[in-house]
Design a protein around this motif. Structure first.
Motif, PDB file in Angstrom:
ATOM      1  N   TYR A 728       1.914  -8.303  -2.552  1.00  8.81           N
ATOM      2  CA  TYR A 728       1.993  -7.686  -1.212  1.00  8.81           C
ATOM      3  C   TYR A 728       3.265  -8.076  -0.454  1.00  8.81           C
ATOM      4  O   TYR A 728       3.987  -7.199   0.047  1.00  8.81           O
ATOM      5  N   PRO A 729       3.608  -9.375  -0.333  1.00  9.08           N
ATOM      6  CA  PRO A 729       4.807  -9.735   0.439  1.00  9.08           C
ATOM      7  C   PRO A 729       6.112  -9.243  -0.187  1.00  9.08           C
ATOM      8  O   PRO A 729       7.135  -9.174   0.492  1.00  9.08           O
ATOM      9  N   GLN A 730       6.063  -8.940  -1.492  1.00  8.36           N
ATOM     10  CA  GLN A 730       7.284  -8.518  -2.187  1.00  8.36           C
ATOM     11  C   GLN A 730       7.561  -7.024  -2.046  1.00  8.36           C
ATOM     12  O   GLN A 730       8.609  -6.540  -2.456  1.00  8.36           O
ATOM     13  N   LEU A 731       6.610  -6.275  -1.472  1.00  8.20           N
ATOM     14  CA  LEU A 731       6.771  -4.833  -1.379  1.00  8.20           C
ATOM     15  C   LEU A 731       7.894  -4.452  -0.415  1.00  8.20           C
ATOM     16  O   LEU A 731       7.954  -4.949   0.715  1.00  8.20           O
ATOM     17  N   SER A 732       8.768  -3.573  -0.865  1.00  8.90           N
ATOM     18  CA  SER A 732       9.808  -3.026   0.013  1.00  8.90           C
ATOM     19  C   SER A 732       9.242  -1.836   0.774  1.00  8.90           C
ATOM     20  O   SER A 732       8.158  -1.332   0.458  1.00  8.90           O
ATOM     21  N   ASP A 733       9.972  -1.357   1.773  1.00  8.94           N
ATOM     22  CA  ASP A 733       9.522  -0.170   2.509  1.00  8.94           C
ATOM     23  C   ASP A 733       9.355   1.017   1.565  1.00  8.94           C
ATOM     24  O   ASP A 733       8.403   1.793   1.697  1.00  8.94           O
ATOM     25  N   ALA A 734      10.272   1.147   0.607  1.00  8.97           N
ATOM     26  CA  ALA A 734      10.186   2.258  -0.349  1.00  8.97           C
ATOM     27  C   ALA A 734       8.931   2.125  -1.215  1.00  8.97           C
ATOM     28  O   ALA A 734       8.248   3.126  -1.499  1.00  8.97           O
ATOM     29  N   ASP A 735       8.618   0.894  -1.618  1.00 11.65           N
ATOM     30  CA  ASP A 735       7.397   0.667  -2.405  1.00 11.65           C
ATOM     31  C   ASP A 735       6.161   1.066  -1.590  1.00 11.65           C
ATOM     32  O   ASP A 735       5.249   1.727  -2.101  1.00 11.65           O
ATOM     33  N   ILE A 736       6.148   0.635  -0.333  1.00 15.27           N
ATOM     34  CA  ILE A 736       5.000   0.916   0.536  1.00 15.27           C
ATOM     35  C   ILE A 736       4.847   2.413   0.758  1.00 15.27           C
ATOM     36  O   ILE A 736       3.733   2.959   0.726  1.00 15.27           O
ATOM     37  N   GLN A 737       5.967   3.103   0.963  1.00 16.90           N
ATOM     38  CA  GLN A 737       5.919   4.555   1.153  1.00 16.90           C
ATOM     39  C   GLN A 737       5.337   5.244  -0.072  1.00 16.90           C
ATOM     40  O   GLN A 737       4.519   6.169   0.036  1.00 16.90           O
ATOM     41  N   THR A 738       5.753   4.802  -1.251  1.00 14.06           N
ATOM     42  CA  THR A 738       5.242   5.397  -2.485  1.00 14.06           C
ATOM     43  C   THR A 738       3.747   5.144  -2.635  1.00 14.06           C
ATOM     44  O   THR A 738       2.966   6.045  -2.957  1.00 14.06           O
ATOM     45  N   LEU A 739       3.324   3.922  -2.375  1.00  9.22           N
ATOM     46  CA  LEU A 739       1.913   3.562  -2.530  1.00  9.22           C
ATOM     47  C   LEU A 739       1.030   4.309  -1.537  1.00  9.22           C
ATOM     48  O   LEU A 739      -0.035   4.819  -1.908  1.00  9.22           O
ATOM     49  N   ILE A 740       1.454   4.380  -0.282  1.00 10.30           N
ATOM     50  CA  ILE A 740       0.621   5.020   0.737  1.00 10.30           C
ATOM     51  C   ILE A 740       0.682   6.535   0.639  1.00 10.30           C
ATOM     52  O   ILE A 740      -0.354   7.220   0.605  1.00 10.30           O
ATOM     53  N   VAL A 741       1.895   7.088   0.596  1.00 14.30           N
ATOM     54  CA  VAL A 741       2.054   8.538   0.646  1.00 14.30           C
ATOM     55  C   VAL A 741       1.669   9.185  -0.682  1.00 14.30           C
ATOM     56  O   VAL A 741       0.839  10.110  -0.719  1.00 14.30           O
ATOM     57  N   GLU A 742       2.258   8.711  -1.781  1.00 10.08           N
ATOM     58  CA  GLU A 742       2.023   9.361  -3.073  1.00 10.08           C
ATOM     59  C   GLU A 742       0.693   8.944  -3.701  1.00 10.08           C
ATOM     60  O   GLU A 742      -0.135   9.791  -4.053  1.00 10.08           O
ATOM     61  N   ASP A 743       0.497   7.627  -3.821  1.00 10.99           N
ATOM     62  CA  ASP A 743      -0.660   7.139  -4.577  1.00 10.99           C
ATOM     63  C   ASP A 743      -1.966   7.236  -3.796  1.00 10.99           C
ATOM     64  O   ASP A 743      -3.039   7.365  -4.400  1.00 10.99           O
ATOM     65  N   LYS A 744      -1.888   7.161  -2.473  1.00  4.20           N
ATOM     66  CA  LYS A 744      -3.104   7.170  -1.661  1.00  4.20           C
ATOM     67  C   LYS A 744      -3.348   8.554  -1.057  1.00  4.20           C
ATOM     68  O   LYS A 744      -4.315   9.228  -1.404  1.00  4.20           O
ATOM     69  N   TRP A 745      -2.477   9.010  -0.161  1.00  2.00           N
ATOM     70  CA  TRP A 745      -2.721  10.254   0.574  1.00  2.00           C
ATOM     71  C   TRP A 745      -2.645  11.494  -0.319  1.00  2.00           C
ATOM     72  O   TRP A 745      -3.615  12.232  -0.457  1.00  2.00           O
TER      73      TRP A 745
END
Length: 806
Positions: A728-745
């Motif tokens: 979790y602490p290692q996630l970049s903004d780009a990683d977070i965007q991919t996880l939330i937008v692509e993988d989740k939503w």
């Protein structure tokens, strides 16, 4: 960390739990909403000399916190609220609830504990960060509470609230739009808690000038608080009976007129003439007729028409009876129709409202084009709703469809129609919607000839033409000509669905139906969300775009696709967006440690547990982290789980086979008739029989294998959980965007749209299967089968020495 809507709602509802028992919802709503108001204005305006609400020294929610456990807590809360009310001209508005009422709140320690807990719940909420400008969480929370209060208050006390979905429809059909001036006026003569007025004002980007009147003192106080919580502190709400004592008048003493009006008056008011002589009404409201003394529905409609400017527009919720009842109401209805005031009528589902279960309608008034009116536009929206407990609710798609069809005057079969005035006159000015729109589903008629001679009627197959246009060769795969007007099935009923799903044209259709979604994903640009954006503007933008994207996709309803997004928004996406626009993408890294208060259980389900410490992911559940970064470890976990399942099954089977009376494990049963590793080990030391020792040794081995597999799985799970925690602490903004937008939503939305595509084909498969089964065996075949079986039975009986006598 920004507060989520669902968290805010649950906290507020917990405050209601503290008050249940001593009073019902119609009473405790005053306490909860007063504390919500006090907390909000204190967080928002304390120490702000330019704030909309002045918070004087000693009159804030912080001063209430200091009273926790105080023996005089109730009386002192009253004084704090009174001081704030005095400073802001809110006497009779926020000081309605008595916090020192022993009958409702209990005596002595009971009152102290109850009020202390109540203050503690609100103390934990930080409401200072939530914005206004049509996107205020507090306003939405107020709506949430009002809905629940209305639900719990029951039939006789729920009239103070008009469901938000119906309010939105009224606000949109009267023509308020982005270009409407802020100076335009909107009026509600029976405004209740003010929800209708606020929804109407929300339709104009800069709001409207709000005017309302409400007869009930406590409810008018709710309306004033509601206005302030929605940042409409300048709204003017008067108390009093609108019919006998209208407060809004012009300089000449006549009724003030407004640009827009909305209303949900009390249905079939039995004493509307109290305090008034209708025949001598000084305001001239009954020019077109005097309503029946025991039924005041038309009273409010006539009042609103009189209160509109010559170009004014209004929408009123009334029971269906106003459309067709006779005598005095028939004369009023005829006169209003001849004047051209009624622009449209929208029939709503039954059981939408809290004061009554009867179906209602919206009557839309438009004075501006009255003289040129040649017809009345009617909609039968009675079948579009969802169940919500013991009430019905309009879905997002139901609201959107009503508004689209009404504003564009679209004529849809069994749903809407422009009815010429001549046709209405021919029906003696009866406006009952079923006279003009037949909303019933066509009957599914059986074909007697097909039942007698076999074959499937081409009439039924032709009725599926929308499908054949999309799957042109599928019809020939499923059916072939039999005789004139009839066909026969080529696929067994049980194979119809698989035949359709595997057909190349369906696969092409499924692929093409996802293309609008893929294009929408690009345009939605959800990875570009920035702090400060308005969530309501975001969902409006992307939902309207998705709706339009599917406007011309065959077979799929654009409104069903729209509903998929709106449901997911309410379920999860809304909370995520509220956090992101306040805290930014780094919020995706947040894992909250869950700690229960002493003597209480955790209120949230943990997402991750390490060394007995429980964590809750703010935005990104661990399953998404695992799927993207630890797929190999998860595959190993799955293999270990399978190994454990296999070991457990082998052990269970062996024990079951060998624990009977003659089994090798019969002596290893405990007092509960169970074989455990402890009983096996104990018996193994005493056993002398070779067969028993062999069975016990094998059981021990299986117990050891299961224990080893369980430990290996536990160790792997702990290692994976630790790796996820460190990720979790290692996630970049780009990683977070991919996880939330692509993988989740987007992954969730895509899966649900794919399910909708399959549902459409399931409808075709079900109908084809139904036709196949319905006409599979004609009557002669059935008769012959019966004869053959009867003969077979007779032969068997004869062989047994019996004779079948008919």
């Amino acid at each position: 960390m920004a507060i989520k809507k669902t968290e805010l709602y649950s906290s507020l509802w917990a405050s209601c739990d503290e008050l249940r028992g001593g009073m019902d919802a119609s009473q405790y709503k005053d306490y909860v909403l007063t504390l919500l108001f006090m907390k909000y204005v204190s967080d928002k305006y304390k120490g702000d000399p330019y704030g909309m609400i002045a918070v004087p020294q000693g009159a804030s929610f912080d001063d209430m916190i200091a009273l926790k456990g105080d023996k005089e807590i109730g009386d002192k809360i009253n004084k704090i609220i009174s001081a704030l009310a005095e400073e802001n001209d809110l006497k009779g508005v926020i000081d309605v609830a008595d916090f020192n009422d022993e009958d409702r709140l209990g005596k002595g320690k009971e009152m102290i504990d109850r009020l202390t807990k109540l203050i503690g719940i609100f103390e934990g909420l930080n409401l200072s960060a939530n914005r206004a400008d049509g996107d205020d969480l507090l306003g939405d929370a107020y709506e949430y509470l009002m809905r629940h209060f209305a639900t719990e208050s029951g039939k006789s006390k729920g009239q103070f609230y008009t469901p938000a979905e119906v309010s939105r429809v009224l606000a949109k059909v009267i023509g308020i739009h982005a270009g409407t001036s802020q100076d335009a006026t909107v009026y509600d003569p029976t405004c209740g808690s003010g929800s209708l007025l606020l929804k109407a004002s929300d339709e104009a980007p800069r709001g409207l000038s709000i005017f309302g009147q409400e007869m009930d003192n406590a409810t008018s106080a709710l309306a004033r608080m509601n206005m302030i919580l929605h940042h409409n502190a300048t709204a003017k709400i008067w108390k009093g009976n609108t019919i006998s004592d209208p407060q809004w008048k012009d300089a000449n003493g006549q009724l003030k007129t407004f640009d827009f009006a909305v209303a949900n008056p009390p249905f079939s008011n039995k004493n509307w003439t109290s305090g008034i002589n209708p025949a001598e009404d000084e305001f001239g409201r009954f020019t077109w007729g005097i309503p029946p003394e025991k039924n005041g529905d038309y009273t409010f409609l006539l009042h609103i028409i009189k209160s509109l400017k010559s170009t004014g527009k209004g929408a009123v919720i009334l029971p269906h009876g106003v459309l067709f009842r006779g005598n005095a109401e028939a004369r009023i209805r005829e006169n209003l129709i001849k004047q051209g005031y009624i622009k449209g009528i929208i029939g709503l589902p039954a059981n939408l409202f809290y004061g009554t279960g009867i179906p209602a309608c919206i009557i839309v008034i438009d004075k501006a084009h009255a003289q040129a009116r040649t017809g009345i536009f009617m909609i039968d929206a009675s079948k579009g709703f969802m169940k919500d407990g013991n009430k019905n609710r309009l879905r997002s798609q139901d609201m959107h469809k009503i508004v689209d069809v009404f504003t564009k005057q679209l004529e849809l079969p069994r749903y809407s129609r422009m009815v010429p005035l001549a046709a209405i006159a021919a029906n003696d000015y009866n406006l009952n919607i079923p006279r003009y729109i037949d909303a019933s589903e066509p009957e599914d008629l059986h074909d007697l000839r097909a039942h007698l001679q076999g074959g499937i009627p081409n009439r039924d197959i032709d009725a599926l033409e929308p499908y054949w246009q999309v799957f042109p060769s599928l019809r020939a795969t499923l059916f072939t000509a039999d005789r004139a007007g009839y066909s026969k099935g080529l696929v067994a009923a049980s194979q119809v669905k698989s035949t359709i799903l595997n057909h190349r044209e369906f696969k092409t259709f499924a692929e093409q139906s996802l293309r609008p979604f893929s294009a929408w994903c690009e345009r939605a640009a959800l990875k570009a969300l920035q702090p400060g954006e308005m969530p309501k503007q975001i969902i409006h933008r992307i939902s309207e775009d998705l709706l339009e994207s599917y406007a011309h996709t065959p077979l799929l309803s654009k409104y069903d696709i729209y509903q998929i997004l709106m449901d997911y928004w309410a379920e999860a996406m809304q909370d995520d967006v509220y956090v992101l626009v306040q805290d930014g993408w780094p919020a995706g890294k947040v894992l909250r440690e869950l700690v229960a208060k002493k003597g209480e259980k955790l209120k949230e389900t943990p997402d991750l547990t390490l060394n007995k410490t429980k964590y809750k992911a703010e935005l990104i559940p661990p399953t998404l982290i695992i799927a993207r970064y630890f797929a190999r470890e998860q595959a190993n976990m799955d293999a270990l789980q399978a190994k454990l399942d296999g070991a457990a099954q082998a052990l269970e089977s062996f024990i079951e086979e060998n624990s009977g009376e003659d089994g090798g494990l019969s002596e290893a049963l405990n007092e509960k008739d169970k074989v455990t590793k402890t009983t096996v080990m104990a018996r193994l030391k005493l056993a002398t029989d070779p067969d028993e020792k062999t069975a016990l040794a094998h059981a021990k081995k299986l117990f050891d294998l299961e224990a080893d597999a369980r430990k290996a799985l536990k160790d792997a799970q702990e290692a994976l959980d630790l790796a996820v925690l460190k990720q979790y602490p290692q996630l970049s903004d780009a990683d977070i965007q991919t996880l939330i937008v692509e993988d989740k939503w987007l992954a969730t939305l895509k899966a649900r749209i794919e399910a909708e595509i399959e549902r459409i084909t399931q409808q075709l498969a079900n109908r084809v299967k139904e036709l196949e089964e319905r006409y599979a065996e004609p009557l002669p075949t059935i008769t012959q089968t019966v004869e053959n079986l009867s003969d077979k039975v007779a032969r068997h009986l004869k062989a047994m020495g019996l004779e079948w006598v008919q």
